[in-house]
Design a protein around this motif. Structure first.
Motif, PDB file in Angstrom:
ATOM      1  N   UNK A  53      59.103  23.343 -24.082  1.00 19.70           N
ATOM      2  CA  UNK A  53      58.006  24.113 -24.677  1.00 19.70           C
ATOM      3  C   UNK A  53      56.652  23.725 -24.088  1.00 19.70           C
ATOM      4  N   UNK A  54      56.582  22.558 -23.468  1.00 18.19           N
ATOM      5  CA  UNK A  54      55.323  22.091 -22.883  1.00 18.19           C
ATOM      6  C   UNK A  54      55.293  22.235 -21.360  1.00 18.19           C
ATOM      7  N   UNK A  55      56.344  22.809 -20.794  1.00 16.15           N
ATOM      8  CA  UNK A  55      56.405  22.985 -19.353  1.00 16.15           C
ATOM      9  C   UNK A  55      55.294  23.932 -18.912  1.00 16.15           C
ATOM     10  N   UNK A  56      54.357  23.461 -18.085  1.00 16.60           N
ATOM     11  CA  UNK A  56      53.263  24.338 -17.656  1.00 16.60           C
ATOM     12  C   UNK A  56      53.769  25.430 -16.711  1.00 16.60           C
ATOM     13  N   UNK A  57      53.149  26.585 -16.811  1.00 13.31           N
ATOM     14  CA  UNK A  57      53.490  27.708 -15.949  1.00 13.31           C
ATOM     15  C   UNK A  57      52.350  27.951 -14.975  1.00 13.31           C
ATOM     16  N   UNK A  58      52.701  28.309 -13.764  1.00 10.29           N
ATOM     17  CA  UNK A  58      51.705  28.628 -12.752  1.00 10.29           C
ATOM     18  C   UNK A  58      51.578  30.136 -12.667  1.00 10.29           C
ATOM     19  N   UNK A  59      50.402  30.629 -12.932  1.00 10.44           N
ATOM     20  CA  UNK A  59      50.134  32.051 -12.818  1.00 10.44           C
ATOM     21  C   UNK A  59      49.220  32.227 -11.619  1.00 10.44           C
ATOM     22  N   UNK A  60      49.781  32.699 -10.502  1.00 11.04           N
ATOM     23  CA  UNK A  60      49.040  32.808  -9.256  1.00 11.04           C
ATOM     24  C   UNK A  60      48.623  34.249  -9.003  1.00 11.04           C
ATOM     25  N   UNK A  61      47.346  34.432  -8.722  1.00  6.21           N
ATOM     26  CA  UNK A  61      46.816  35.736  -8.360  1.00  6.21           C
ATOM     27  C   UNK A  61      46.407  35.638  -6.893  1.00  6.21           C
ATOM     28  N   UNK A  62      47.225  36.203  -6.032  1.00  6.29           N
ATOM     29  CA  UNK A  62      47.050  36.021  -4.596  1.00  6.29           C
ATOM     30  C   UNK A  62      45.684  36.454  -4.074  1.00  6.29           C
ATOM     31  N   UNK A  63      45.095  37.471  -4.677  1.00  6.51           N
ATOM     32  CA  UNK A  63      43.829  37.997  -4.168  1.00  6.51           C
ATOM     33  C   UNK A  63      42.598  37.289  -4.743  1.00  6.51           C
ATOM     34  N   UNK A  64      42.788  36.337  -5.630  1.00  9.19           N
ATOM     35  CA  UNK A  64      41.654  35.688  -6.307  1.00  9.19           C
ATOM     36  C   UNK A  64      41.152  34.460  -5.567  1.00  9.19           C
ATOM     37  N   UNK A  65      39.819  34.334  -5.555  1.00 12.67           N
ATOM     38  CA  UNK A  65      39.146  33.127  -5.101  1.00 12.67           C
ATOM     39  C   UNK A  65      38.780  32.325  -6.349  1.00 12.67           C
ATOM     40  N   UNK A  66      38.150  31.198  -6.184  1.00 11.71           N
ATOM     41  CA  UNK A  66      37.891  30.273  -7.278  1.00 11.71           C
ATOM     42  C   UNK A  66      37.113  30.908  -8.441  1.00 11.71           C
ATOM     43  N   UNK A  67      36.047  31.602  -8.142  1.00  9.27           N
ATOM     44  CA  UNK A  67      35.210  32.173  -9.195  1.00  9.27           C
ATOM     45  C   UNK A  67      35.740  33.487  -9.763  1.00  9.27           C
ATOM     46  N   UNK A  68      36.692  34.097  -9.085  1.00 11.01           N
ATOM     47  CA  UNK A  68      37.223  35.366  -9.572  1.00 11.01           C
ATOM     48  C   UNK A  68      37.841  35.255 -10.962  1.00 11.01           C
ATOM     49  N   UNK A  69      38.274  34.095 -11.335  1.00 11.16           N
ATOM     50  CA  UNK A  69      38.886  33.929 -12.657  1.00 11.16           C
ATOM     51  C   UNK A  69      37.874  34.162 -13.778  1.00 11.16           C
ATOM     52  N   UNK A  70      36.597  34.062 -13.452  1.00 15.13           N
ATOM     53  CA  UNK A  70      35.571  34.313 -14.469  1.00 15.13           C
ATOM     54  C   UNK A  70      34.766  35.582 -14.219  1.00 15.13           C
TER      55      UNK A  70
END
Length: 89
Positions: free
Chosen positions: A58-75
Motif C-alpha cells: 500500500x506504500x509502494x510509490x508509483x512513478x507517473x511520467x509525463x514525457x513531454x513535461x519539463x521541471x516547471x510544467x508540473x505547476x
C-alpha cells in the motif's frame, strides 16, 4: 569542505530510505524533458523507495511520467490540471 567538517568524509553518508514513512499512494511525478532533475538520480530514488516499501504494497510509490513535461510544467503547464492535479486530488 562542509561534508568533511560535518561528516568527517568528502561525501555525506548514505541515508537509510527505509526510515522514511511514506503514506499510502505516494506518486513520483517525473518529466521526460526535465532539465533540472537528473533522470539517473530520480530513477535511483524511485527504485530505492520501492525497495524500502516492499513489505507494504500500500506504500509502494508509483512513478507517473509525463514525457513531454519539463521541471516547471508540473505547476504551470496548461494541461497540468488534467495531467497532474486530477491525479493528486
Amino acid at each position: 569542505k562542509k561534508n568533511e567538517e560535518h561528516y568527517k568524509q568528502k561525501q555525506p553518508p548514505q541515508y537509510d530510505l527505509s526510515k522514511i514513512n511514506l503514506p499510502p499512494k505516494t506518486l513520483f511525478f517525473t518529466g521526460g524533458m526535465d532539465t533540472l532533475a537528473d533522470p539517473t538520480d530520480v530513477n535511483r530514488l524511485i527504485r530505492l523507495m520501492q525497495i524500502a516499501t516492499a513489505d507494504d504494497a500500500s506504500k509502494m510509490p508509483l512513478d507517473y511520467n509525463i514525457l513531454s513535461y519539463d521541471h516547471l510544467d508540473f505547476t504551470i503547464a496548461i494541461t497540468a490540471n488534467v495531467q497532474v492535479y486530477d491525479k493528486i486530488l
